[in-house]
Design an enzyme around this catalytic site. Structure first.
Site, short mmCIF file in Angstrom:
data_model
loop_
_atom_site.label_atom_id
_atom_site.label_comp_id
_atom_site.label_asym_id
_atom_site.label_seq_id
_atom_site.Cartn_x
_atom_site.Cartn_y
_atom_site.Cartn_z
N THR A 151 46.67 34.11 32.77
CA THR A 151 45.40 34.92 33.67
C THR A 151 44.77 35.52 32.57
O THR A 151 44.92 36.94 31.82
CB THR A 151 44.95 35.01 34.79
OG1 THR A 151 45.83 36.13 34.66
CG2 THR A 151 45.31 33.64 35.30
N GLU A 182 40.89 37.20 38.42
CA GLU A 182 41.48 36.59 37.42
C GLU A 182 40.96 35.29 37.12
O GLU A 182 40.48 35.15 37.45
CB GLU A 182 43.15 37.28 37.28
CG GLU A 182 43.51 36.81 38.31
CD GLU A 182 45.20 36.75 38.29
OE1 GLU A 182 45.70 37.00 37.84
OE2 GLU A 182 45.08 37.43 39.77
#
Length: 322
Positions: A214, A263
């Site tokens: 991420t 994220e």
């Protein structure tokens, strides 16, 4: 679009102009309606179009005990305001001392003396000056006194939820929607997807270990963070490339001691350099398209990984991707 941060920066021969005033937090469709009218009025009068606003937001000054988080950062606001065709933005420093300026002194010093206003475009509920004593009738009286027209723009409204009466577009309404995770309805009021902007920083790398790396947004990123949950959206990198993403907002309850974070997992990373593809250090923009599910805790990594695969599939569907 020119941007002035004090009256002293405005050239002496700046006017004539058509002016509006507001906070423009989020630059939603109601704001765009007013700004577009300013631009149209200015072109018809062969004048400059100007928006006057304040930094910091007055709420931060009058209620310092209540943190105020703007819907979006000023850089994004300026870009969206410029897109309306506006000629200039006057961003005035706001303080308790400034707040004591009387309505007439504010209009005379800012609109008349500095900007040479020939017309002022406002909503019917306008308030300005010390104790918000200035209103529409005050503005009309000052217009007669100082020689500018007052153009009133009707509020933009939409039907409320569950059969409620129509409600005027407002930053407050958008905040409520984002706090509930309803990014789709917020987009209807904004006229575009809700966005955040900031630097991609290093996280705990748990996503990478699980096979879902991420891009972690810095804690000081601009833009209001919506409710905890998983969203489908887009990420725009510094090169302007748009990447489809599944966005996680929250403290990740499966892992203890994790602070709240935003994220984004890029779903279509370039196959030719998938191993070294990262966005660390880049200033990116996230756009929230659809809310997929709330944030929940899972028992064991297997259940979590299975759900992450489902989140990616759901995100692809929400973004109309194959």
């Amino acid at each position: 679009m020119q941007c002035f941060t004090s009256l002293g920066q405005v050239p002496e021969d700046f006017g004539p102009s058509v002016v509006t005033i507001g906070n423009f937090d989020g630059v939603h469709r109601g704001h765009v309606r007013v700004l577009s009218q300013v631009v149209d009025q200015a072109r018809a009068r062969r004048a400059r179009s100007v928006a006057v606003t304040f930094d910091p937001h007055p709420a931060q000054v009058h209620r310092p005990d209540r943190p105020h988080h703007p819907i979006m950062g000023w850089d994004d606001c300026r870009l969206l305001m410029a897109d309306t065709g506006l000629d200039a933005l006057l961003l005035l420093p706001y303080s308790l001392e400034f707040a004591r300026t009387t309505p007439e002194d504010f209009i005379r010093e800012t609109f008349v003396d500095a900007l040479g206003a020939k017309a002022v475009v406002i909503g019917a509920d306008v308030r300005f000056g010390r104790d918000n004593a200035g209103d529409l009738e005050t503005m009309r009286e000052l217009g007669r006194r100082y020689g500018f027209d007052v153009v009133v723009v009707e509020d933009l409204a939409a039907d409320g939820e569950d059969g409620e009466e129509s409600r005027r577009f407002s930053s407050t309404w958008i905040r409520e929607l984002l706090a509930a995770g309803d990014v789709e309805e917020a987009a209807r009021l904004l006229g575009r997807h809700h966005r955040m902007s900031g630097e991609v920083v290093h996280g705990a790398a748990r996503g990478r270990e699980l096979g879902f790396p991420t891009a972690n947004m810095a804690p000081d990123s601009d833009g209001l963070v919506p409710a905890d949950g998983v969203y489908a959206g887009w990420l725009f990198d510094e090169a302007g490339t748009r990447w489809p993403v599944a966005i996680s907002v929250g403290s990740n309850p499966t892992f203890e001691g994790v602070s709240r974070q935003v994220e984004a997992h890029v779903m279509d990373r370039p196959k030719e350099r998938v191993e070294d593809f990262d966005l660390y250090g880049q200033h990116v923009r996230l756009e929230f398209v659809a809310h997929l599910r709330p944030m929940v805790a899972y028992r064991g990594m297997e259940a979590l990984i299975e759900q992450m695969h489902q989140d990616v599939a759901d995100a692809r569907c929400a973004l109309n991707l194959p």
